[in-house]
Design a protein around this motif. Structure first.
Motif, PDB file in Angstrom:
ATOM      1  N   THR A  68       0.849  -1.189   0.000  1.00 25.80           N
ATOM      2  CA  THR A  68       0.000   0.000   0.000  1.00 25.80           C
ATOM      3  C   THR A  68       0.883   1.237   0.000  1.00 25.80           C
ATOM      4  OG1 THR A  68      -1.704  -1.173   1.244  1.00 25.80           O
ATOM      5  CG2 THR A  68      -1.836   1.230   1.235  1.00 25.80           C
ATOM      6  N   VAL A  69       0.472   2.277  -0.743  1.00 26.48           N
ATOM      7  CA  VAL A  69       1.144   3.571  -0.705  1.00 26.48           C
ATOM      8  C   VAL A  69       0.142   4.602  -0.198  1.00 26.48           C
ATOM      9  CG1 VAL A  69       2.822   3.040  -2.491  1.00 26.48           C
ATOM     10  CG2 VAL A  69       0.603   3.992  -3.137  1.00 26.48           C
ATOM     11  N   ALA A  70       0.645   5.588   0.558  1.00 28.37           N
ATOM     12  CA  ALA A  70      -0.202   6.634   1.131  1.00 28.37           C
ATOM     13  C   ALA A  70       0.574   7.952   1.140  1.00 28.37           C
ATOM     14  CB  ALA A  70      -0.628   6.254   2.547  1.00 28.37           C
ATOM     15  N   LYS A  71      -0.144   9.051   1.213  1.00 31.75           N
ATOM     16  CA  LYS A  71       0.456  10.388   1.276  1.00 31.75           C
ATOM     17  C   LYS A  71       1.464  10.602   0.147  1.00 31.75           C
ATOM     18  CE  LYS A  71       1.855  10.254   5.631  1.00 31.75           C
ATOM     19  NZ  LYS A  71       2.327  10.736   6.964  1.00 31.75           N
ATOM     20  N   THR A  72       1.091  10.166  -1.047  1.00 31.09           N
ATOM     21  CA  THR A  72       2.007  10.288  -2.186  1.00 31.09           C
ATOM     22  C   THR A  72       2.298  11.758  -2.493  1.00 31.09           C
ATOM     23  OG1 THR A  72       0.136  10.188  -3.706  1.00 31.09           O
ATOM     24  CG2 THR A  72       1.255   8.127  -3.216  1.00 31.09           C
ATOM     25  N   GLU A  73       3.539  12.008  -2.917  1.00 31.64           N
ATOM     26  CA  GLU A  73       3.977  13.372  -3.229  1.00 31.64           C
ATOM     27  C   GLU A  73       3.504  13.803  -4.604  1.00 31.64           C
ATOM     28  OE1 GLU A  73       8.230  15.780  -3.293  1.00 31.64           O
ATOM     29  OE2 GLU A  73       8.179  13.653  -3.797  1.00 31.64           O
ATOM     30  N   LYS A  74       3.677  12.942  -5.590  1.00 29.47           N
ATOM     31  CA  LYS A  74       3.243  13.146  -6.966  1.00 29.47           C
ATOM     32  C   LYS A  74       3.272  11.784  -7.645  1.00 29.47           C
ATOM     33  CE  LYS A  74       7.935  14.358  -8.397  1.00 29.47           C
ATOM     34  NZ  LYS A  74       8.796  15.359  -9.069  1.00 29.47           N
ATOM     35  N   GLY A  75       3.098  11.714  -8.937  1.00 26.35           N
ATOM     36  CA  GLY A  75       3.089  10.428  -9.619  1.00 26.35           C
ATOM     37  C   GLY A  75       4.388   9.660  -9.447  1.00 26.35           C
ATOM     38  N   GLY A  76       4.261   8.360  -9.294  1.00 26.06           N
ATOM     39  CA  GLY A  76       5.447   7.530  -9.148  1.00 26.06           C
ATOM     40  C   GLY A  76       5.083   6.060  -9.101  1.00 26.06           C
ATOM     41  N   PHE A  77       6.036   5.221  -8.754  1.00 28.90           N
ATOM     42  CA  PHE A  77       5.774   3.779  -8.637  1.00 28.90           C
ATOM     43  C   PHE A  77       6.801   3.141  -7.720  1.00 28.90           C
ATOM     44  CE2 PHE A  77       8.655   4.238 -12.209  1.00 28.90           C
ATOM     45  CZ  PHE A  77       9.509   3.150 -12.124  1.00 28.90           C
ATOM     46  N   ALA A  78       6.496   1.903  -7.278  1.00 31.61           N
ATOM     47  CA  ALA A  78       7.400   1.157  -6.404  1.00 31.61           C
ATOM     48  C   ALA A  78       7.465  -0.289  -6.871  1.00 31.61           C
ATOM     49  CB  ALA A  78       6.926   1.224  -4.948  1.00 31.61           C
ATOM     50  N   THR A  79       8.589  -0.911  -6.600  1.00 33.21           N
ATOM     51  CA  THR A  79       8.816  -2.311  -6.982  1.00 33.21           C
ATOM     52  C   THR A  79       9.160  -3.128  -5.741  1.00 33.21           C
ATOM     53  OG1 THR A  79       9.658  -1.612  -9.147  1.00 33.21           O
ATOM     54  CG2 THR A  79      10.181  -3.855  -8.435  1.00 33.21           C
ATOM     55  N   VAL A  80       8.445  -4.244  -5.558  1.00 36.48           N
ATOM     56  CA  VAL A  80       8.714  -5.174  -4.458  1.00 36.48           C
ATOM     57  C   VAL A  80       9.387  -6.406  -5.058  1.00 36.48           C
ATOM     58  CG1 VAL A  80       7.729  -6.503  -2.557  1.00 36.48           C
ATOM     59  CG2 VAL A  80       6.666  -4.336  -3.255  1.00 36.48           C
ATOM     60  N   TYR A  81      10.532  -6.791  -4.510  1.00 35.11           N
ATOM     61  CA  TYR A  81      11.241  -7.952  -5.067  1.00 35.11           C
ATOM     62  C   TYR A  81      12.113  -8.576  -3.988  1.00 35.11           C
ATOM     63  CZ  TYR A  81      15.472  -5.052  -5.395  1.00 35.11           C
ATOM     64  OH  TYR A  81      16.550  -4.255  -5.108  1.00 35.11           O
ATOM     65  N   GLY A  82      12.661  -9.755  -4.301  1.00 34.14           N
ATOM     66  CA  GLY A  82      13.400 -10.476  -3.281  1.00 34.14           C
ATOM     67  C   GLY A  82      14.833 -10.807  -3.594  1.00 34.14           C
ATOM     68  N   ARG A  83      15.179 -10.996  -4.865  1.00 37.61           N
ATOM     69  CA  ARG A  83      16.528 -11.479  -5.182  1.00 37.61           C
ATOM     70  C   ARG A  83      17.085 -10.737  -6.386  1.00 37.61           C
ATOM     71  NH1 ARG A  83      15.301 -17.996  -5.159  1.00 37.61           N
ATOM     72  NH2 ARG A  83      14.127 -18.041  -3.199  1.00 37.61           N
ATOM     73  N   GLY A  84      18.404 -10.652  -6.427  1.00 35.55           N
ATOM     74  CA  GLY A  84      19.061 -10.118  -7.601  1.00 35.55           C
ATOM     75  C   GLY A  84      18.894  -8.614  -7.749  1.00 35.55           C
ATOM     76  N   GLN A  85      19.179  -8.122  -8.955  1.00 36.01           N
ATOM     77  CA  GLN A  85      19.050  -6.708  -9.243  1.00 36.01           C
ATOM     78  C   GLN A  85      17.584  -6.300  -9.247  1.00 36.01           C
ATOM     79  OE1 GLN A  85      21.615  -4.574  -9.620  1.00 36.01           O
ATOM     80  NE2 GLN A  85      23.113  -6.211  -9.301  1.00 36.01           N
ATOM     81  N   ALA A  86      17.328  -5.030  -8.927  1.00 34.43           N
ATOM     82  CA  ALA A  86      15.955  -4.539  -8.895  1.00 34.43           C
ATOM     83  C   ALA A  86      15.339  -4.624 -10.287  1.00 34.43           C
ATOM     84  CB  ALA A  86      15.924  -3.095  -8.411  1.00 34.43           C
TER      85      ALA A  86
END
Length: 307
Positions: free
Chosen positions: A188-206
């Protein structure tokens, strides 16, 4: 009928009884002889002799039993009932064959295209299973208590509890899972500043792909997530298995991560469901836990920071 006929009938009955007794004795004698005889070993192509050594390289067992009886039952009270040597077979792949492989147990079959292929049988030795857990919050950047699991990224939270643009957060799932392979949950994302995105991952490079996107300021959005878990080694040599990373890109946002299920090699790895956890003396599960731990600590599951 003459008076002599009953006598002849009686004589015939007497002879039949004598023949039956004599025949039964002959059968019994034969059985005794067979039981006392030295058993012969079965050579290649010869039938199996029960209770006797069978030294042939190949043995075929068939049964015509039509009453549901097992065709072949193998029992060994002093050890494994059936032992297959683990090795990669160099024999041709034949449909219906079963063999031991370096990964576990291989079974061969024909695919939809008619091609014979060898498949690995999935077990707790070589596959993961999903274990549901109570919804558990492992990260909430808005509060100090919600950030206690952060191994990296605590210094990238602003005064509003938002991860700044470009922040890289590493969450440790200690006390929830031991040497897990993946997780299911919600980000979940909240209080966003402006448009953007996030990536959830576990191993290796993002990865370049996103897990959740937002397009303006002040938004509250959530998305389901399924991801691997990894492990993390610090410069000081500290080692942390069961980590998951979140890369916040383009703009600041508060981030919340809830876990609802775990992908594990053994159900007892989900320690949140099992207070006793995995211990060295917990029997088979403990042995499996040692294997998971050894594989995890081989450094091939380490989470790498983004380039």
């Amino acid at each position: 009928m003459t008076s002599s006929e009953p006598d002849r009938s009686a004589s015939r009955r007497t002879l039949l009884r004598r023949a039956a007794v004599t025949g039964g004795a002959a059968v019994a004698a034969t059985a005794v002889t067979a039981a006392n005889a030295s058993p012969a070993s079965a050579a290649i192509g010869e039938p199996v002799v029960l209770g006797a050594p069978n030294s042939g390289g190949k043995t075929t067992v068939t049964s015509t039993a039509g009453n549901g009886a097992a065709t072949l039952a193998v029992q060994n009270d002093a050890g494994p009932a059936l032992l297959l040597k683990r090795s990669e077979s160099k024999l041709p792949v034949l449909p219906g064959s079963l063999e031991s492989t370096t990964l576990g147990l291989g079974a061969s079959g024909t695919d939809s295209g008619g091609v014979v292929r060898r498949y690995e049988t999935l077990t707790t030795a070589n596959a993961t299973m999903l274990v549901p857990i109570p919804p558990t919050r492992v990260l909430d950047t808005r509060t100090a208590a919600g950030r206690t699991r952060l191994l990296e990224g605590a210094g990238q939270i602003d005064s509003q509890g938002r991860a700044v643009a470009g922040a890289w957060l590493l969450v440790h799932l200690a006390g929830i899972v031991e040497y897990g392979d993946g997780l299911l949950g919600n980000v979940t994302v909240a209080k966003t500043e402006k448009g953007g995105f996030a990536t959830v991952y576990g191993r290796g490079q993002a990865p370049g792909a996103s897990t959740i996107n937002w397009w303006g300021a002040g938004q509250l959005l959530s998305n389901g997530v399924i991801t691997q878990m990894g492990a993390w080694s610090t410069a000081n040599g500290d080692y942390y298995p069961d980590t998951v990373a979140i890369w916040v890109q383009k703009s600041a946002s508060a981030v919340i991560l809830d876990v609802t299920g775990l992908l594990v090699f053994h159900p007892e790895s989900a320690v949140i469901n099992n207070p006793k956890a995995l211990t060295a003396d917990s029997g088979t599960s403990g042995v499996r836990a040692d294997v998971i731990k050894a594989n995890a600590e081989s450094a091939d599951r380490e989470v790498q920071p983004r380039a």
